[in-house]
Design an enzyme around this catalytic site. Structure first.
Site, PDB file in Angstrom:
ATOM      1  NE  ARG A   1      35.402 -84.828   9.723  1.00  0.00           N
ATOM      2  CZ  ARG A   1      35.637 -85.200  11.290  1.00  0.00           C
ATOM      3  NH1 ARG A   1      34.961 -85.446  12.235  1.00  0.00           N
ATOM      4  NH2 ARG A   1      37.037 -84.875  11.659  1.00  0.00           N
TER       5      ARG A   1
ATOM      6  NE  ARG B   1      42.425 -81.330  24.809  1.00  0.00           N
ATOM      7  CZ  ARG B   1      41.779 -81.378  24.272  1.00  0.00           C
ATOM      8  NH1 ARG B   1      42.184 -82.508  23.167  1.00  0.00           N
ATOM      9  NH2 ARG B   1      41.019 -80.689  24.272  1.00  0.00           N
TER      10      ARG B   1
ATOM     11  CE  LYS C   1      37.861 -87.895  22.419  1.00  0.00           C
ATOM     12  NZ  LYS C   1      38.142 -87.977  20.941  1.00  0.00           N
TER      13      LYS C   1
ATOM     14  NE  ARG D   1      42.920 -83.960  15.126  1.00  0.00           N
ATOM     15  CZ  ARG D   1      41.094 -84.354  14.116  1.00  0.00           C
ATOM     16  NH1 ARG D   1      41.246 -84.359  13.509  1.00  0.00           N
ATOM     17  NH2 ARG D   1      40.364 -84.719  15.353  1.00  0.00           N
TER      18      ARG D   1
ATOM     19  NE  ARG E   1      37.243 -79.835   8.646  1.00  0.00           N
ATOM     20  CZ  ARG E   1      36.489 -80.075  10.867  1.00  0.00           C
ATOM     21  NH1 ARG E   1      35.781 -78.599  11.280  1.00  0.00           N
ATOM     22  NH2 ARG E   1      36.718 -81.281  11.253  1.00  0.00           N
TER      23      ARG E   1
END
Length: 220
Positions: free
Chosen positions: A127, A88, A13, A172, A161
């Site tokens: 990542r 949201r 996004k 999430r 992370r």
């Protein structure tokens, strides 16, 4: 155009918002930027947000809504904006409608970036970030470093992370499905949603999005 951008974490996004806003000549308004700006400038809303965040609590809707309202009232947003991360949830979507109605304005489109859940997990869990410079980002599959665990740019150690672990990503996604996804149905009822695949190269997704938005505008 006045556009809301939605999609699960890992849909790209932020990347797409920047390209689309530039192509459309409208400001990209992201929730993260709003929070950082208000907190760094010491605004009343920023102080309220910081107090909640420092206490480890979620920032209430009314604070987020207030920040978004202030930003949308700035001169550069007079001819449109692209909202990223707001609304949201349905309460925020309803508040946004009220704000726009009060100014005799309305949204033109809600762009839904669609990505399969397994792809989201693969994108985020793969990542790797450089410890020396967090702007150096690699991926175990899509952007491999020349040497495993070592940043190509500065030689720093690459690490995953905590919030990029598969378990955290799936949590999430659950939050997204529960809280944010319902706004898609809310906006579908208003005939505003255009859904595109966010798979492929960045420029391919941008071209797809621009075509979908153009078609939406032409339909009006």
């Amino acid at each position: 155009m006045r556009i809301v951008l939605v999609g699960p974490p890992g849909a790209g996004k932020g990347t797409q918002a920047a390209f689309l806003a530039k192509n459309l000549g409208i400001p990209h308004i992201s929730t993260g930027d709003l929070f950082r700006a208000n907190i760094s400038q010491g605004t009343d809303l920023g102080k309220q947000a910081k107090a909640y965040m420092d206490a480890g609590n979620l920032v209430p809707d009314e604070v987020t809504i207030g920040m978004a309202k202030d930003r949308m009232e700035q001169a550069d947003a007079a001819n449109g904006f692209l909202l990223d991360g707001f609304p949201r949830n349905v309460s925020q979507a309803e508040a946004l409608d009220e704000m726009l109605n009060a100014e005799s304005m309305k949204l033109d489109a809600v762009l839904d970036l669609e990505v399969p859940e397994d792809e989201v997990v693969k994108r985020i869990a793969g990542r790797r970030i450089c410890r020396k410079d967090s702007s150096h980002v690699f991926h175990v599959e899509y952007k491999k470093p020349q040497q495993d665990g070592v940043c190509d740019v500065c030689g720093g150690e690459l690490y995953q992370r905590d919030d990029d672990s598969e378990e955290t990503v799936r949590t999430r996604l659950e939050v997204y499905h529960t809280q944010t996804e319902p706004i898609i149905d809310y906006y579908k009822a208003q005939g505003l949603v255009v859904t595109i695949s966010a798979l492929g190269k960045v420029e391919e997704v941008t071209a797809r999005a621009m075509e979908a938005l153009k078609s939406k505008a032409d339909d009006k």
